[in-house]
Design an enzyme around this catalytic site. Structure first.
Site, PDB file in Angstrom:
ATOM      1  N   ARG A  66      27.388   0.110  50.264  1.00  0.00           N
ATOM      2  CA  ARG A  66      27.314   1.173  49.245  1.00  0.00           C
ATOM      3  C   ARG A  66      28.650   1.339  48.547  1.00  0.00           C
ATOM      4  O   ARG A  66      28.707   1.559  47.334  1.00  0.00           O
ATOM      5  CB  ARG A  66      26.853   2.488  49.894  1.00  0.00           C
ATOM      6  N   LYS A  72      29.057   6.823  44.518  1.00  0.00           N
ATOM      7  CA  LYS A  72      29.783   7.822  45.312  1.00  0.00           C
ATOM      8  C   LYS A  72      31.234   7.826  44.834  1.00  0.00           C
ATOM      9  O   LYS A  72      32.119   7.222  45.437  1.00  0.00           O
ATOM     10  CB  LYS A  72      29.665   7.495  46.802  1.00  0.00           C
ATOM     11  N   GLU A 121      19.562  17.294  45.051  1.00  0.00           N
ATOM     12  CA  GLU A 121      20.178  17.211  46.386  1.00  0.00           C
ATOM     13  C   GLU A 121      21.118  18.389  46.603  1.00  0.00           C
ATOM     14  O   GLU A 121      21.346  19.194  45.711  1.00  0.00           O
ATOM     15  CB  GLU A 121      20.927  15.887  46.541  1.00  0.00           C
TER      16      GLU A 121
END
Ligand code: PMP
Length: 287
Positions: free
Chosen positions: A50, A146, A179
């Protein structure tokens, strides 16, 4: 405590980066939060994948292989003699000038911090509000990346703080549930588990993926589909997942008590299962 910084291990007090680092000046960089449980780094490969995907998305070329990056994490834990830890792995664009042009940054800054952390699983449940600030749309700054820029989440957290609750949920640009500030959301209704799809402005959480797998193994149906706040308010169970949070029940949203305000059966089962597998899914620190 020793910190990995650009190829060396330095004392925490000496782990400093330049004020010209674009990670600091512009939030231009990517990171991972990772856990180690009893000598095993939970899903290290998935976290590294990721990290490299986030970096690729922002055209940040990491000057080491994924295998080398895994070793950085493992070595940081070994140097600090840790078995249970929270790990922060960061790659920034590096030092440039005061302009934002990334071409001025020749060498990415890489650092890894590991701190002792005991498993948290003891939470009775949290109270949540919906933030008025929306989660970043996928065509603005995709939450799948991220990145170091967490202001969107921080603004929502500030609202939660003012409201005197534990956490805030963010909606996507269209008003569907996205989220939490640092966690993914699940609902349970009539035995079926649902969570927003990755197209709903969410980070694809490693814990989220693990919980989906575990729930399916336990025989539950798991559906990834857009959710409205109404579905959360009337759910049998709501819980959040994340590396730091693990699996935490939500007992109140915007003043509505979720079911009887206690941890639900399926949430409890998933927590137990997660606890059982978390030292089995990962990379050993010590031989
Ligand atoms: N969403 C956001 C915005 C996060 O910061 C995090 C924490 N990394 C998550 C979801 C959960 O992801 P993970 O399970 O990989 O920690």
């Amino acid at each position: 405590m020793k910190v990995y910084l650009n190829g060396k291990f330095v004392d925490k007090e000496d782990a400093k980066i330049s004020v010209y680092d674009h990670g600091l000046l512009y939030g231009d960089g990517v990171f991972e939060g990772i856990r180690a449980y009893d000598g095993v780094v939970f899903k290290l490969k998935e976290h590294i994948d990721r990290l490299y995907d986030s970096a690729k998305s922002i055209c940040l070329k990491i000057p080491m292989s994924k295998e080398e990056m895994e070793k950085v994490v493992i070595e940081t834990l070994r140097v600090n003699n840790l078995r249970d830890a929270y790990i922060r792995l960061v790659v920034t664009r590096g030092v440039g000038d005061l302009g934002l042009d990334p071409r001025k940054c020749k060498n990415p800054t890489i650092f890894c911090i590991a701190e002792p952390m005991k498993p948290l699983l003891g939470e009775d449940g949290i109270r949540v509000i919906t933030a008025s600030v929306r989660r970043l749309p996928v065509d603005v700054l995709n939450p799948a990346v991220k990145s170091l820029n967490y202001l969107n989440s921080i603004l929502a957290k500030i609202q939660a703080n003012y409201a005197g609750v534990d956490e805030a949920f963010l909606l996507d640009a269209e008003g569907y549930v996205a989220e939490g500030t640092g966690d993914n959301i699940f609902v349970v209704k009539n035995g079926v588990i649902k969570t927003p799809p990755v197209s709903s402005s969410v980070l694809r959480g490693i814990t989220r993926d693990t919980v989906i797998d575990l729930a399916k193994e336990l025989g539950y149906e798991v559906i990834e589909e857009r959710l409205t706040l109404h579905e959360l308010y009337v759910a049998d169970e709501v819980f959040i997942t994340g590396t730091a949070a693990e699996i935490v029940p939500v007992i109140e949203i915007d003043g509505r008590k979720i079911n009887d305000g206690k941890i639900g059966e399926i949430t409890k089962k998933l927590r137990e299962k997660f606890k059982e597998v978390r030292t089995k899914l990962g990379t050993k620190i010590y031989e």
